[in-house]
Design an enzyme around this catalytic site. Structure first.
Site, short mmCIF file in Angstrom:
data_model
loop_
_atom_site.label_atom_id
_atom_site.label_comp_id
_atom_site.label_asym_id
_atom_site.label_seq_id
_atom_site.Cartn_x
_atom_site.Cartn_y
_atom_site.Cartn_z
N ASP A 201 -56.05 6.24 -68.05
CA ASP A 201 -56.95 7.30 -68.52
C ASP A 201 -56.98 7.24 -70.04
O ASP A 201 -56.36 6.34 -70.65
CB ASP A 201 -56.47 8.68 -68.02
CG ASP A 201 -57.67 9.61 -67.75
OD1 ASP A 201 -58.44 9.85 -68.70
OD2 ASP A 201 -57.84 10.07 -66.61
N HIS A 274 -63.20 7.45 -69.26
CA HIS A 274 -61.76 7.72 -69.39
C HIS A 274 -61.01 6.47 -69.85
O HIS A 274 -59.98 6.10 -69.28
CB HIS A 274 -61.20 8.23 -68.07
CG HIS A 274 -61.63 9.63 -67.74
ND1 HIS A 274 -61.11 10.75 -68.37
CD2 HIS A 274 -62.56 10.10 -66.86
CE1 HIS A 274 -61.70 11.83 -67.90
NE2 HIS A 274 -62.59 11.47 -66.99
N GLU A 339 -66.86 11.45 -64.50
CA GLU A 339 -67.04 11.93 -65.87
C GLU A 339 -67.29 10.79 -66.86
O GLU A 339 -66.66 10.72 -67.91
CB GLU A 339 -65.80 12.73 -66.29
CG GLU A 339 -65.61 13.96 -65.42
CD GLU A 339 -64.29 14.68 -65.66
OE1 GLU A 339 -64.28 15.91 -65.60
OE2 GLU A 339 -63.27 14.01 -65.92
C1 ACM Z 1 -61.74 14.65 -61.84
O1 ACM Z 1 -61.12 15.72 -61.74
N1 ACM Z 1 -62.38 14.34 -62.96
C2 ACM Z 1 -61.80 13.70 -60.76
#
Ligand code: ACM
Ligand code: ZN
Length: 536
Positions: A201, A274, A339
């Protein structure tokens, strides 16, 4: 106060699955069928532990159960031949003839005054039978009884869903091998079988990749900040003292540990967002020349995204995934997809060129295209992709398994398209959210999921026909660790909500009832605390 506790304990005893007053049955997840009988079995130094038909590749079960036996009862088991004894023995037997009702993971367990017998089609079923047996000792343990007594009962048990998972984010804060093993033990105790390991991440890359050493020499480290809320960028003179990663040797050790507990691991490599930790190590994979660093603290939205117009980025992912695929002997790899803020793609000449070359309808379609490329590569190397539900749309063609975190709507759309689905909605499964009044709780992620709310989770969305329902593989809880920076805090957020999750994915709905569960959980809460765990 004393009277209140006594009253509470009496009420709990009466509410539990077996109502034999002195020795209630408090199993979590609640078994499919459980008939309490009078009396109990006393386990002692002379008790024999016997195995039947546990051979070949199943023989690791004997070692695992011996260790669990020692740990649970503080007695070194006497090992014996099942056929030679009739009394004071615990027999664990793999069925010679397959019992359809029990499937791959079910078992029967009969506790009589003179003996205990567990039967299953598989080693995994016997492992779960033994987990149930351990839990039958909880009331006795809490009463600090000198003898070990297990209440007589007949149990038939098997899971409602094949996928019963728990996720752990080791990027936002790093959790080492010892904690990962503790997490796996807790999962096994509650009959969960899929560990979703969030390894990459913005805040750190946590797995050794030989072809890209800077992922861990650079991408696994960041400055240490006292609280997550400190929002200022990394300074060039700050020491990179916080972090860590798993070597391949450590990963193999954890895989073996999990396998002995019948848990598959789903490693997650986030694509294409991410990715600050990747871009800190390999800035050439970005769309721009922004000085990316491993992220510290909160920021929103994250700007970092890999350049989808750069062929080297695709090659990078393929090489990383080849190494990951070689390490993990399971069908699934999670490739993220959530995201992915695509502002950079909108102004990147390479990304725009890709959109034009592939006749794509904008940046969302570019993400679909990228995920499809990776998905196809995984297929070529014999693996299957899991992707967050952000990619779900009415016109999607991708056939990957979808992990639904945003709610049941995406699950319904994906099920209609014939994709397999795992549910972990923020409404019920985000155990990084508060569990009670935030003003009285340690700092956590905004959102409230009480134990009672967690218990109302049903992985099966309403409104699916029989065929679509077959695509619901199960559910999992997610433990994102922005606000969780120690094992104690992770335990606090996980326990006892993990008990609720386990019952939601294992127990048939007609065997679920809040008051009854809450009473059983009270025993587990006390037992977990007695074991030194920071259960809320
Ligand atoms: C998430 O909570 N962005 C998968
Ligand atoms: Zn680009």
């Amino acid at each position: 106060m004393k009277h209140t506790s006594l009253f509470l304990l009496c009420s709990l005893v009466l509410l539990c699955c077996g109502c034999h007053k002195s020795n209630p049955i408090v199993i979590i997840p609640n078994p499919v069928e459980c008939t309490p009988k009078a009396g109990h079995f006393t386990l002692n130094q002379e008790t024999f532990l016997c195995f039947e038909n546990v051979e070949g590749e199943d023989s690791h079960l004997m070692r695992t159960i011996r260790n669990l036996y020692q740990e649970s009862f503080n007695i070194t088991p006497n090992l014996g031949d099942g056929s030679s004894r009739r009394s004071n023995r615990i027999l664990l037997e793999i069925n010679k003839k397959w019992d359809d009702k029990l499937g791959n993971e079910g078992y029967t367990l009969t506790v009589r005054r003179r003996s205990v017998t567990a039967r299953a089609n598989t080693a995994q079923g016997l492992f779960y039978a033994f987990q149930t047996l351990r839990q039958m000792r909880i009331p006795d343990l809490l009463a600090e009884s000198k003898s070990i007594t297990l209440p007589c009962a007949r149990i038939t048990d098997y899971p409602r869903f094949a996928y019963r998972g728990a996720h752990l984010d080791v990027s936002r804060h790093f959790f080492d091998t010892a904690f990962v093993k503790e997490y796996i033990d807790l999962m096994a105790a509650y009959k969960l079988n899929k560990f979703h390991w969030h390894l990459t991440d913005d805040h750190g890359w946590r797995i050794q990749i030989d072809q890209f050493p800077a992922l861990t020499s650079v991408g696994a480290w960041r400055p240490e900040r006292k609280t997550w809320d400190t929002l200022h960028p990394v300074q060039p003179d700050e020491a990179m003292t916080y972090g860590g990663f798993f070597t391949k040797e450590q990963v193999r050790d954890i895989i073996q540990y999990a396998a002995e507990r019948h848990i598959d691991i789903i490693p997650e490599i986030e694509i294409p967002g991410h990715c600050s930790a990747i871009l800190a190590a390999y800035p050439q994979f970005a769309c721009d020349d922004y000085p990316y660093t491993v992220a510290v603290g909160p920021y929103w939205p994250p700007k970092a995204i890999m350049c989808a117009g750069n062929d080297e980025v695709l090659e990078f992912y393929k090489k990383v995934l080849n190494e990951v695929a070689e390490l993990f002997p399971y069908p699934y790899i999670h490739i993220g997809g959530d995201e992915a803020f695509n502002d950079n793609w909108q102004v990147c000449p390479k990304c725009q060129q890709r959109i034009a070359d592939k006749h794509l309808d904008g940046e969302m379609a570019l993400q679909q295209w990228l995920m499809d490329q990776i998905d196809q590569h995984l297929k070529q190397i014999g693996k299957k992709a899991i992707i967050w539900d952000d990619i779900v749309s009415d016109d999607m063609v991708n056939k990957s398994t979808i992990m639904c975190w945003q709610g049941p709507e995406a699950a319904k759309t994906a099920a209609k398209h014939g994709n397999d689905i795992i549910l972990c909605p923020t409404s019920h499964c985000y155990f990084n959210f508060y569990q009670e009044d935030p003003s009285k709780e340690p700092l956590a992620m905004t959102g409230l999921i009480t134990l009672e709310k967690a218990y109302t989770f049903d992985p099966l969305p309403e409104g699916l026909d029989k065929e679509q329902q077959k695509h619901i593989l199960g559910g999992q809880c997610n433990l994102w660790t922005e606000f969780i920076n120690t094992p104690e805090q992770a335990e606090y957020m996980l326990l006892p909500r993990l008990c609720a999750l386990s019952e939601c994915v294992w127990t048939p709905t007609d065997r679920k009832e809040w008051r009854n569960f809450s009473a059983r959980t009270e025993y587990h809460r006390q037992m977990l605390k007695k074991l030194g765990l920071n259960c809320r």
